[in-house]
Every structure is written in C-alpha cells, then in structure tokens.
Design a protein around this motif. Structure first.
Motif, PDB file in Angstrom:
ATOM      1  N   ASP A   1      -2.387   0.020   7.383  1.00 57.57           N
ATOM      2  CA  ASP A   1      -2.683  -0.201   5.963  1.00 57.57           C
ATOM      3  C   ASP A   1      -3.393  -1.536   5.755  1.00 57.57           C
ATOM      4  O   ASP A   1      -4.387  -1.633   5.054  1.00 57.57           O
TER       5      ASP A   1
ATOM      6  N   LEU B   1      -8.388   8.589   0.857  1.00 61.38           N
ATOM      7  CA  LEU B   1      -7.515   7.457   1.168  1.00 61.38           C
ATOM      8  C   LEU B   1      -6.366   7.355   0.171  1.00 61.38           C
ATOM      9  O   LEU B   1      -5.229   7.065   0.539  1.00 61.38           O
TER      10      LEU B   1
ATOM     11  N   GLY C   1      -2.549   8.120   1.040  1.00 60.56           N
ATOM     12  CA  GLY C   1      -1.777   6.880   0.973  1.00 60.56           C
ATOM     13  C   GLY C   1      -0.300   7.114   0.755  1.00 60.56           C
ATOM     14  O   GLY C   1       0.527   6.293   1.135  1.00 60.56           O
TER      15      GLY C   1
ATOM     16  N   GLY D   1      -3.163   4.021   3.866  1.00 58.49           N
ATOM     17  CA  GLY D   1      -4.202   4.184   2.852  1.00 58.49           C
ATOM     18  C   GLY D   1      -3.579   3.993   1.495  1.00 58.49           C
ATOM     19  O   GLY D   1      -2.361   3.887   1.366  1.00 58.49           O
TER      20      GLY D   1
ATOM     21  N   GLN E   1      -7.453   0.361  -0.801  1.00 58.57           N
ATOM     22  CA  GLN E   1      -8.447   0.764   0.178  1.00 58.57           C
ATOM     23  C   GLN E   1      -9.421   1.759  -0.425  1.00 58.57           C
ATOM     24  O   GLN E   1     -10.648   1.635  -0.295  1.00 58.57           O
TER      25      GLN E   1
END
Lengths: 551, 314, 114, 512
Positions: free
Chosen positions: B53, B207, B211, B216, B220
């Motif tokens: 991350d 992303l 996440g 992610g 990002q």
C-alpha cells in the motif's frame, strides 16, 4: 463629640459606604468614556471625593466589605490610621478638585485629565481600605500609574518628567509584587489577607528579603533616598492641582503601606536602622538641595523629600524597637504633611497669578501653612511633631528632629520669598473659586490633626501647654533668624540640577543604547536560516542528550 | 549473508547514494531528477518491507506527482543568479555536518535500543477486521479505526489548495492555472493524452475497488486519476479549470464533505461519530472511498497545477 | 542485522542527509527537496517499525503503514504549498534563494497612505 | 465486538460536543469554499455564534462534571482507535480561540471585502476560509489526545496560517511567509519523527496510555527531544523565532491578531501535553529547567528587541517573542506533586489565555492606529491620543495585561506563577518575571507616552486632510478583547476550578 463619633463608628452601613466611596469615582471615570457625560467632567472632580469623606466618618472601624466572587477575594476595611489618612486625603482631593475644576479651560482636553484624575483618586482611596494583598497592589498601581496622565497633561517639557516618574513607579511595582509574593507564600494557607501575611512575617524564611523589598517598593512612593529622584521634576511639571494631590495624597499610599506591612511588635533592627539612617539623611538632604532651587514647586518637592524622610525615620525607629506607637505617630505626621503640602501647592497656583497687592494680603496666610510644617505653635504641625516625639525618643533622633524643624523653617521662609518674587502688577487676580480651596486647606491643616488628636488621645488642650509652646516655637525663631541673616547668601546659592543625583544617573542609559545596538546585530545573525536551523538541532540534541548521556 | 539480504543491502546503498546526489547535486534540475529516481527506489524498499500500500502511494504521490511538481518548478525558477549565495561555508558547514551526524546517530541509537519484542497493534487490528467487513487491514485503519486522521488528511488537501490559490496575484483571481504542457503539444503527447486517460481511469477505479481487500485505495486511485487528468491538460485536450468554477469547487470538497456527513450521521446510525452501522461498514466505506478518490484526484491535480494565472487569456 | 534494521538505519541516515541539505542550501527548491528526503526518511523509519510489528498472520503492523500513507499525502500537500509559494516568491523577489534576513526593520513595508 | 465497545459509551448529548467541535468548523470551511463569493463571509460569520456556543458548552460541561470530557472516535477505544479529550485547560483554550477568532473575524469584515461588481477576490476568499480552517485546526490540537492526530492538526494549522501571512500581497509578506513555511515544515517533520519513535517503543500514540508506559530510556528521550524541538520551532521560542516578527508584523491586522494570539498557542499547548502530561516527572525535571531558561532568555531578548523597533507592528511582534517566553516559565514549576504545581499550571494557562486576548486587541488597535495616521512609525505617533483616543485606550488596556498590572488576567497569571516560583525556590524565575514586566512597560511606554503628549503641530495635519475615523465596529471589537484581558483579573473562582480539571498535579489546591 466623642460619643457621637463612637455612635457613628458603629454605623451599620459601614461596608456599603466603603463601596460607595470607591464606586463613585469609578462610575464617574467610566462616564468619561461617553462624550455626552464627559461635558460634566469638572463637576465630577468635586463630587467624587465626597463619598470617601463620608466613609472615613461612617465606616471607620466598621465591619469589612468582602467581595469574594473572584479568584482573589477583595477585602476592604477601614482601621484608625486608614480612616485618618483617608479623611485628610479625601479632603485634599476635594479642595484640589474644586481648584482644578475652576482652572480648567480647554473643554476638549479635560476628558482624559478627569479620567486620569478619577483613576488616581480610586487608587488613593482604595489603598487606605485594602485589607488583602491583591487589592492593595491593585489600588497602589492605580494611585501610581494613571498619575502619569496628570503629570504630562500640561507642560510640553514634561515628557522627561513623566518618563522618570513612571519608571520609578514601575520599579516600585516590581519590588512590591516580589515582596507580596514572598509575604503570601510565607503564610501557612497562602492567605492573601495583609494581617495574616504580617503575622507570619517574623517567622518567614524570607523575612529580611520581604522587608527589604517592602521598604524599596514603598520607598519609591515616599521618595526615600535615593529613590526620590522623580519627585522634583514631577511636582514641577504637573499642573498645580495635580501636584497638590500627588504630594499630599498619593504619597501617603507609601506611608500606609509601610504602616500596614511592617511587623509591628517585632524588632527588626537591621532594616529599622537602615530606614532611620536613610530617612534622617533625606530630612536634611532635602532641605539642603531645596534651598538651591529657583522654582517654588521644586522647592516644595524637596520639602516633601525632607518631611517624608522624618516619617521614614519614625517608622524605622519603631521597627528597631518593635514599637507599635510609631505607626500611629507616623500616620498622623503624614496626614498633617499631606494637608499642609497640598495647601502649599494650591497656594503656589493662587499666588503665581496674583498681583502685588493681593500677594501681600495672602502671603501671611500661606506663611502660616508653610511654618505649620515646621511645627508652628497652635498649628496642626505641633500635633504632628508631638506624634513622632515618642517614637523618635529624646536622644540623638529627637535632637535631629528638632534640628530638622529649624531646617524646614529656613526652607519654607526661603520658599515664601521665592513665591513673592512671582508677583507681577497685573489686573486679573485669581477668583474666589481658586482661593477658597487654599483657605480650606489652611484651616484643615490647623484643625484636623488637633481634632483627631483630641478624639483619639483624649488630651486637654495640649497646644496651650506652656512648655510645649516654647519647645515648638524656638526652632522656628532660630530658623527665622538664620533665614534673615543668610538671606543674601541664600540668594546666591548655585542652582543644582533638579532631581540632583537622578540627573547624573542618565548616563547608564547611553550604555544601554549601545547594548541595544549589539542586540540588533545579534538578532540579525540569529535570524539567518542556517543559524536558526542549527539552533533547532541543538535544542533537539540537548533535550535528547539530557537523558541519553546521563550516566 | 543471504541473497535477499544482499539485495536489500545493495538497494539501501543505492537509495542512499541517489538521495545523497539529490542533496549534493550542483544543479537543482539534476537534484530533482535524482529525487524522482530516489522515489522509485524507495517504492522498491517499501515492497521489501511488505508494505505494498505504501509502495503504491510512494510511487504515485511521493515520486510521481511530487516529481512532476518539482520538475515544473525547477524549469521555471532555474539556478538563479550566478553568484548564488552559498549560505554555509567552512567551519559552519563542518559544524552542520556534525550536528546532522549526531542527529542520525541519535535516531539510530533510539532505533537499535527498541525492545526485542516489538509492541504492535497488528493483533488488535486483525481481531476487529471482520467487523469492518474489509479484507485489507491498512484500509481498515485508514477508514475505520483511525478514520478521523483520514478525514482530516483529505481536508488538509483542501486547505493546501486554498493556500496555493492565495499565492496568486490579485488580478489573476478567477483565472485558470497555467497549463502543464506547451502551447502546441507534440503529436505523441496528444496521442498519449487520448489513449492513457481511459486506461488511467480504469486503473484508478480498480485500485479503489480492490483497496478494500487488496493493497490499494482512495489515495492511490486518486493519484492515478489525477495523473490522467494532468496528462489530458498537458496534451492540450482540455484547459485547466477556472478556480471559480462551481463544479470544480463542488468536486473538490465533495469527498471530504461526504465523509464528514457520514461521520456525523454516525451519531444517529451507529451511535458514534465516524462509526458505521453494524453490518454495513463495507458499503459505507466503499461509497466514501469512491467520493474521496474523485475529490483527491481533483485536489492533487489542482495542487500540481499551482496558483491561477493568465486571467482572460486562452 | 536484517532487512528491517537496515531500513531503520537507512531512514536515520536519510534524515541526517536531508537535514544537512535543508540547512546548507539557500536555493529554496533544494530546501524543498531536502525536506522531502527528511520526510521519506521518517516514513522509512516508521515502515521499519511496522515491519517489526508483524504478528497475527499480518506481515506488518497496519497502523504505522496507514499513518505513513497519511503522512505522504500531507508531505505532498506541504510540497505543493511550498512550490506555489516559491513561484510567487520568485516572481516578487526575482531570486530563488531564501534571503538572509536584512534586519528586522529594513524590509518592512511602509504603510504610507497615498 | 464493536457493539461491546459501543455499549460502554454512555449516550449523553454532551459526549457529542467534542467531535462536533472538530466537525462543524471543518464542514463550515468546506461549505464556505464551495459556495465562494460573498457566501464565504456569510457562512463564516454565521458559524461564529455556533462555534462559540460549542466551546462554551464544552467548558461548562467540564467545569460542571469536574472531570475531562473524553470521546472515542468511531467507538474505537485506544490504542487501536483515536480518543479526543478536553480537560479544563483545553476547554478554556477552545473558548478563548472561539472568542478571539470571532472578534478578529468580525473586525475583518471591514478589511477583506468583495467590492461592488466583483464576484469574489483573493484576500476575501482566502481570509474567511483560512479563518475557519485555523479554527478547525486549533480545535483539533486542543482536544487532541493522540500524537498523530495532533500532528495532522498541527499541519492543518500551519497550512492555514502561512497563506494568512501574505493576504495583503506585498513582496515582504511573501518573503516572510516563505521563511515561516520552511521553518514550520522542519518543525513538523521533527515532530513526526518523535511520534514515530514513540510508537516504535510503546506501540501506542494515545497520550493517556503512553503516560503509563513511557520510561526514561533512549527512544523516549530522543523522541521527546525531536518533538519538542519541532514544536518550539512552530511556537517561535527564542532563538527559534526566525520567522515570527516579519510574518506577524507584515500580515493584515486581523490576521496578525489570529497568528499572534492563537496560532503559536497551538504548538505551545502540545509542548505542555508532552512534558506535563505524557512524560514522567523524573524525565521532565531537567528539560523543564531548559525550557524555563529559554523562556527567560526569550523575555529579555524579545523585550530588548521590541525596545529597538521603530515600527509599531514589529514592536508588537517582538513583544509576542517575549511573551512566549513567559509561557515557558511554568514548566519547572508545574511538574510533580508539589503544592505549588497546580498554581503554576493555572498560572501558565491563564498567561496563555490573557496574552491571547491582550495581543489580539493590541494588533487590532495597531490596525486602527495605522488607519488613522496612515503609517506605523513609532516616531510619528505624537499627539495620537487627541486624534484617536479609542485605539490608544485599547492599546493601553491590552498593555496593562501584558505588563502584568492589576487588574488583569496578566496580573493574575503573573501572581500565580510568581508565588509558585517563590514557594518552589525558583528565585530566578520570580526575578525574571519582575524585570520582564519592567521591560514590557518600557517598550509599551514608547507608544503610550507620545500618544498622550500634546501634538507638536497637530492642527496643521488634521486640518489639511480629514483623517479617516477608525471604524467604530472595529474599535468596539478590539475594546471588547482588551476588556476581556482586563476582566480576567476579576475572574470568578469557577475559572480556577475549570483550569484545575485534569491538571497533572494530583493534589489540587484551591487557589485563594
């Protein structure tokens, strides 16, 4: 008479009267913020002290007024020395207020003057009532600092006088707050009552420091040597009415401070002796320098230094012996001095506007007031001298006291001559609104101490006592003889700079300025980025290092 | 020395060397270029530290957008006058070096003195993970356990945008920031500007979506979207927006405002500020993330564009 | 010595290097780069701390990792602010160097009324 | 699990106060930015009574319950979650910043305006959004109980404060802002380094948990050293004041008031948290002495430099450098379980509060003075008292509090600190305070004396050009601030009992 006073003294509304005495000038001062109410400013000067005058009769020895809705509760109470000084002080403020109101010309500029006047009045009234350290400090600051506005109100050249005054006043404040912090810290429960602090003072670990700081702090107010440097220029620069209340009223804030905060009943020889030496030196030093001055107001200022020296010596003698009577005696002496000196300043104001003829008529009365300071028979001055006779004793100090009466006579007669020289053949004479206050002060300075003495001490007519009559008369006669003999010589004395030693003390300020330039350079270096960022790292490393490098 | 440690060691040495060049380079342009490569190396280090991350964030923001920003500034500012003040010389330089070495040694000492068994919140975070409905513990920290930090951080971006705008001239207020590209973009750039943005949007959405479970997330994803937006502007396909535009303002604050709104709604729905209703955490978090991603993309783009200028010019 | 310790020490070294650059350079852009190097050094240190905290089946402590992400975004905002201010500064002063303070009073604007 | 955490929370309406104190100004700022134009100002002004009421409610609840107000964000208890907490001093600071931000904001209504025919302008949008941003950031810092949340709060504070310096758009203000930003960022990164090390050693960022765990060992020392140095840079404690005078003197008056009165207090407050709440006594003793020494040096150096200034606003800015020094005198006095520690704690807090009011009033009155005379040279203030009595009165009242003259909050603070220093044997600090008061009086005298003096040729000046009158609303607002500083001298005992809530010294001594 006595019964009536007694009945009045237990007057049930005493505390409320105290509140009114303080509240009236305070409210009137706030009224000055409004343009509409500001127009009545001159009237406020007359009205404001009336309540205090009433309070000194109605609230004397009544219960305390406690305002405890604050972090530091305010406790106000009026004890006998406080009531005496409050009485004469409010009388003086009243007279000077009438004088100031009548001589006020410029309406637009009077607003600030009235506000400063009333603020100083609040302080001057409150300082005699305050029974706790915090409110005493508050009132002491009020009687000291707003007076700046009075001093610079008139003269353009007053800038330096005002600056000197306010510097010494602030120095006094600094001494006092340290002294008060020590005093309060020494009481078992950190009580802020003055009486608790004074009770704990003899056993305090900081006793000597406290008393030393007290003497220094209050010494600034009474012009104790060498903290007297502000007095001559201040009284000369201030308008007459302001000089009257400052010299006769505000100065007593210092006296009441010494009276209230000294541990009477416990002998503190070292500081007592120091006070005696400083006080007696001032008593003669003041006269000596005063004789060389040209300006009558400056001469009166030096007379104040001399008279307050006697007060200080009396208190010092009492401190050496642990003599409680010294406080009452010094208070009475200071009360009389306040009335007489205030009256004399008003007299300067009256006489300096007089034509020759009017001058000739008024001068004898002024002379009465002037010689009252030296203890003229039948005047209040006799009572004052009598009051400090016992604490000073019959020895060296008693002799010096008599000698100072001779010196004072000399100075006062010289003063009268200087005032008379102001006379000009002019048409316009001062009106009765200016002359009346002066006469009121003359009457008060003769009667008030006598009345008080009878009321308290229950004496017969002391001033008619033949021995006392002679005892107080001969120093004046000697003084008068010397004055007559040395008249020419006195006229030719070189004029010493006003403020004497203070005039030479200005030199260190140049040094300070040079130090300031160095500070500027240092600042430029410190504010360079690499230096500042480096300093930041040094701070981080130092704090971390304190623990990490500890063995 | 194992092979993997050997790799780590050489990576560390290389990273430090590039960082050293970024600090010590003669020219600021070289320094900025070195800094960008340093960021890429650092992202690798993060991967080695099992922090994918963070590696994504570092690559996207720490190296990518920051690098673009710095390159642009270096191009505009240049090297300054020839007789540039070298503020610290000689003994001062030595002293500074000593202080810096002392600082490094101090930090190293502190790090080496840490207890053998490291204190950690990993067990607690893992224990509560199911109740958030998320699979990625980092996202759980960001949007649930310490949601306040993330909320305030998204607000910090807005503060920074306002700050950047206030550095404009008075007369430029209401104008548009300068376009990041040239006035007449070259053909390849236009081509890239047409091709890459849709791809960027896809990657960005991906992303954010992943996440929740995989590495992610909003930051990002937002960065990728911002990069796509900047590319479009650089290619001359879109003008930078006027800073007074109502939609722009709304898009800028929409994410944080929604986050804040959900947080306040938590008083009623979940009995606490920034708490989510039980059992619906994941849904709420995904909505917040989606809105945040969009606003972050706008904020990052605006920060990269800089203060408005050229009012009234095309 | 392992990879985690190495990362921690590298972080410490980066902080020192960045500080040196921040103090010695007077070019503002170089200061900004140096500030970013310090920041990444701190983040790296935090990353090493996170890795040390691996437990309960997680490869690292997620809390510091999340904080680093927050930190990176904040550092970027700071950089953007500094760069924008630098550009305006450059426009006003005409130099990209941080002026050594020309004394407290000298540079002050005169608020004279026209 | 979350349910069990939640059930532990008693659901009282006042519990929501703290998160709302953060959420509302943030929300107002976002809304103000979104709507833009004249709405920015309207929203900010509308928020003022709300913000003041929230802060007042927090203070009331803390005072009534005599215990700190604590809230777990999202229901997650530390160490995993983030707690926010308001003790007495935090509540008092919340209220102080709400009142001063409101007063300075209303003052600014006349300064930052949208001119007719204009949609919005840079300074207008900037000031109002940044005002709300600073308000939000200060609330975050004051109620922060988590080292990282405090970091984010401090960054918000810096990001909002730096642009505030250069709203006037003059060249010098950008130079000042640049120095401010770079130095503040260096401070931030050092603080973050410290927070990192603290987490590394103790696995938590919660101040309450850390206070139990922290030991005098290498990691803790280096962490605290780095954090403190970073915070001191943001507080501008001498000799780290590189950025303060030009920034505070150069900004527009309402901005200067907020910067000088409030922004530096945020980072100072965190230093207090670190050394008086977080660190154990055996750790704090030596650094506390160092902080007091730096504070004393700041008082002398700042005052002497204030004496050297030729411009009013620079003089006031250097006065801030000196007054910041006073704040640090409390550290050696307030540590430990001594009987004087709580007096020192209250004294330090009162010093921060009364300085905030007095300094805000002073900067605003300086703004009024500049409006009247058209410049801020000290040499040109002769006769000002006749020309503009109100600003001079406000300046003098604020000055009374700065000097520590009674009656004023400054006096009460000085008295508490001085008593504590006498009782604890810190003689030097009592002397520093006494001499510092004299120096303060000396530099304020340079304004008040010429202002009270008769003008040399006032008629010529005032007759030729009609001098613009100081705005009556501005005068009323700054007078209110100055009076607040004075009235703190008559503060009821309830204020002392509020400040004592959550004080580190266990034996809470009632202040007489």
């Amino acid at each position: 008479m006595n019964d009536a006073a007694l009945a009045l003294s237990t007057f049930a509304y005493g505390p409320q009267t105290l509140a009114a005495a303080l509240g009236a000038p305070l409210v009137l001062m706030l009224a000055c913020a409004s343009a509409r109410l500001r127009r009545f400013g001159p009237a406020y000067l007359v009205v404001a002290p009336l309540f205090a005058l009433a309070a000194c009769v109605l609230a004397s020895d009544s219960g305390p007024l406690v305002l405890d809705q604050m972090i530091y509760p305010i406790v106000l109470v009026l004890d006998p020395p406080g009531a005496l000084l409050l009485g004469v002080t409010s009388l003086l403020w009243l007279a000077a207020g009438i004088f100031a109101a009548s001589s006020m010309r410029d309406e637009t500029e009077s607003g600030a003057f009235v506000a400063f006047w009333l603020a100083t009045l609040v302080g001057n009234i409150g300082v005699f009532m305050a029974a706790d350290v915090a409110s005493f400090y508050l009132f002491f600051a009020l009687v000291s600092l707003p007076a700046y506005g009075l001093i610079v109100a008139q003269a353009r050249m007053a800038d330096s006088a005002g600056g000197l005054y306010v510097s010494v006043a602030l120095l006094g404040e600094a001494f006092l707050i340290l002294a008060f912090a020590l005093l309060a810290s020494a009481t078992p429960d950190h009580s802020l009552l003055i009486s608790d602090g004074v009770d704990a003072l003899p056993a305090s670990p900081w006793r000597d420091a406290t008393i030393g700081l007290l003497i220094a702090g209050f010494g600034t107010k009474i012009g104790l040597l060498p903290l007297h440097v502000w007095m001559p220029s201040t009284y000369r620069a201030a308008p007459v009415a302001a000089a009257a209340v400052l010299s006769g009223g505000a100065v007593n804030a210092g006296v009441i401070g010494l009276v209230r905060f000294f541990p009477w009943g416990h002998a503190v020889p070292v500081w007592g002796e120091a006070l005696v030496v400083l006080g007696m030196s001032a008593a003669f030093y003041g006269v000596a320098i005063g004789l060389t001055q040209r300006n009558p107001k400056t001469m009166l200022a030096y007379s104040s230094i001399s008279q307050m020296g006697l007060v200080a010596a009396t208190l010092g003698a009492g401190l050496v012996a642990g003599n409680k009577g010294a406080a009452a005696g010094a208070a009475l002496y200071a009360a009389h001095h306040g009335l007489a000196k205030g009256g004399l300043f008003l007299a300067v104001g009256v006489l300096s506007g007089c034509g020759t003829l009017r001058m000739r008529r008024l001068t004898p009365f002024v002379g009465l007031l002037a010689l009252s300071l030296a203890g003229l028979p039948f005047s209040g001055g006799v009572i004052a001298k009598l009051a400090i006779k016992q604490p000073l004793g019959d020895g060296l100090l008693g002799a010096l006291s008599t000698l100072s009466a001779i010196a004072t006579t000399l100075l006062m007669l010289h003063f009268l001559r200087r005032v008379a020289a102001l006379a000009e053949p002019r048409v316009s004479n001062p009106g009765w609104a200016l002359i009346t206050p002066m006469f009121a002060m003359i009457a008060a300075s003769i009667m008030a101490p006598t009345a008080y003495y009878f009321a308290i001490e229950n004496h017969r007519l002391v001033s008619l006592d033949a021995a006392l009559f002679w005892e107080s008369l001969w120093p004046i006669l000697v003084g008068a003889l010397i004055a007559a003999a040395a008249r020419r010589w006195l006229e030719r004395l070189p004029a010493l700079p006003e403020g004497d030693v203070g005039a030479f003390a200005a030199r260190p300020f140049g040094l300070f300025a040079r130090g300031g330039a160095a500070a500027d350079r240092g600042e430029i270096i410190l504010r360079r980025w690499p230096v500042a960022a480096g300093a930041l790292m040094v701070v981080a490393i130092m704090i971390s290092g304190m623990g990490v490098l500890k063995p | 020395m194992t092979l993997s440690f050997g790799f780590d060691l050489s990576l560390a040495v290389l990273t430090l060397a590039v960082a050293g060049y970024a600090i010590g380079a003669r020219e600021s342009f070289a320094s900025v270029v070195a800094f960008i490569s340093y960021g890429v190396l650092l992202a690798l280090v993060w991967v080695r530290l099992s922090a994918v991350d963070v590696a994504l964030t570092e690559a996207a923001i720490g190296s990518g957008v920051t690098g673009a920003l710095l390159i642009g500034a270096a191009a505009k500012v240049g090297e300054g006058a020839v007789d540039a003040p070298r503020s610290v010389r000689g003994a001062g330089r030595l002293l500074t070096a000593l202080f810096c070495i002392a600082t490094t040694l101090g930090i190293a000492t502190a790090f080496l003195s840490l207890p053998e068994k490291a204190p950690t919140l990993a067990p607690l975070a893992a224990e509560h993970l199911p109740s958030t409905g998320l699979g990625n513990p980092v996202t759980a920290v960001l949007l649930s356990y310490r949601a306040i930090d993330t909320l305030l951080e998204s607000v910090v971006l807005v503060f920074a945008v306002v700050g950047v705008w206030t550095f404009a001239s008075d007369r430029d207020w209401g104008g548009r920031p300068e376009s990041p590209g040239k006035d007449r973009p070259e053909q390849p750039l236009t081509f890239l500007g047409q091709i890459l943005p849709p791809l960027g949007i896809l990657v960005g959405v991906h992303l954010v979506w992943t996440g929740a479970t995989e590495p992610g997330g909003a930051f990002q994803g937002g960065t990728v979207l911002a990069a796509a937006w900047i590319l479009v502007m650089a290619a001359g396909l879109r003008k930078p927006p006027s800073i007074e535009g109502a939609w722009l303002r709304f898009a800028l604050i929409g994410g944080p405002a929604l986050f804040l709104g959900v947080g306040v709604a938590g008083f009623a729905l979940a009995k606490a500020f920034l708490a989510y209703p039980e059992g619906h955490s994941k849904a709420f978090i995904l909505v917040i993330e989606a809105a945040l991603t969009f606003s972050i993309a706008i904020a990052l783009g605006l920060l990269a564009l800089g203060a408005p200028g050229r009012k009234g010019h095309p | 010595m392992n990879a985690v310790t190495l990362a921690g020490l590298a972080g410490a070294a980066l902080i020192g290097m960045g500080l040196f650059g921040l103090v010695t350079h007077s070019h503002i852009l170089r200061k900004i780069v140096a500030f970013n190097v310090i920041g990444s050094g701190v983040f790296l240190l935090f990353g090493a701390v996170a890795r040390r905290g691996a437990a309960s089946g997680l490869n690292a402590d997620p809390v510091p990792q999340a904080l680093v992400i927050t930190g990176i975004v904040v550092a970027f905002s700071a950089t953007a602010l500094a760069v924008a201010l630098l550009l305006r500064y450059f426009k006003e002063v005409g130099s990209p160097f941080l002026a050594d303070d020309p004394g407290a009073g000298a540079s002050q604007p005169d608020h004279e009324r026209p | 699990m979350i349910a069990s955490t939640l059930s532990q929370l008693s659901m009282r309406a006042e519990d929501a106060l703290l998160p709302v104190a953060i959420a509302l100004p943030v929300g107002a700022m976002l809304l103000a930015l979104c709507l833009g134009g004249r709405w920015t100002e309207r929203i900010a002004v509308a928020f003022m009574p709300i913000g003041v009421s929230i802060a007042g409610a927090v203070a009331y609840v803390v005072w009534r319950d005599q215990r700190p107000l604590v809230y777990f964000i999202g229901g997650w208890a530390p160490p995993l979650g983030v707690a926010i907490r308001a003790d007495g001093v935090a509540a008092a600071m919340l209220l102080t910043s709400a009142l001063i931000a409101s007063a300075a904001g209303l003052f600014a209504c006349d300064v930052f305006r949208v001119k007719p025919g204009e949609k919005e302008n840079r300074a207008h949008l900037g000031f109002w959004t940044l005002l709300l941003a600073i308000w939000a950031a200060l609330n975050c810092v004051f109620v922060g109980w988590d080292l990282f949340s405090i970091y984010v709060g401090l960054e918000m504070l810096t990001f909002a404060a730096v642009p505030l310096v250069c709203l006037k758009g003059q060249k010098e203000t950008f130079v000042a802002a640049m120095r401010y930003l770079l130095f503040a960022l260096l401070g931030s990164v050092l603080y973050l380094l410290g927070a990192t090390l603290v987490y590394a050693a103790y696995g938590s960022l919660d101040i309450g948990i850390l206070a139990q765990k922290i030991q005098p060992e290498a990691a803790a020392w280096i962490a605290l050293g780095a954090m403190t140095a970073g915070l001191l840079a943001k507080t501008a404690l001498f000799p780290l004041h590189i950025w303060l005078p030009p920034a505070h003197a150069g900004a527009a008056p309402p901005a200067s008031a907020i910067l000088s009165a409030l922004v530096v207090k945020g980072s100072f407050f965190v230093v207090v948290r670190l050394w008086l709440t977080l660190a154990p006594v055996q750790m704090s003793e030596a650094p506390a002495e160092l902080l007091a020494i730096l504070g004393s040096v700041a008082i002398f150096a700042g005052s002497v430099l204030a004496l050297r200034q030729e411009r009013l606003k620079l003089m006031i800015a250097y006065s801030t450098v000196a007054q910041i020094g006073y704040l640090f005198l409390m550290f050696p006095l307030a540590i430990g379980q001594h009987p004087w520690a709580s007096a020192a704690w209250s004294g330090g807090a009162l010093q921060a509060i009364s300085h905030a009011f007095a300094k805000a009033a002073m900067f605003l009155s300086a703004g009024l003075i500049v409006d009247v005379v058209g410049h801020d040279r000290l040499s040109g203030l002769r006769g000002l008292g006749r020309l503009a009595p109100q600003p001079v009165l406000i300046f003098a009242l604020a000055g009374m509090s700065l000097m520590g003259l009674p009656p004023s909050g400054g006096f009460n603070a000085k008295w508490l600190l001085m008593s504590a220093s006498v009782q604890s044997g810190h003689w030097a600090l009592a002397l520093v305070m006494a001499v510092g008061g004299l120096l303060t009086a000396a530099y304020l005298y340079r304004v008040i004396a010429p202002a009270l003096a008769p003008a040399e040729n006032a008629p010529a000046e005032s007759a030729s050009t009609p001098t613009p009158k100081a705005s009556s609303r501005g005068a009323a607002l700054s007078l209110a601030l100055a009076l607040a500083a004075i009235l703190l001298g008559f503060a009821p005992p309830e204020l002392a009992s509020l400040l004592a809530v959550g004080a580190p010294a266990a034996t809470i001594e009632r202040i007489e």
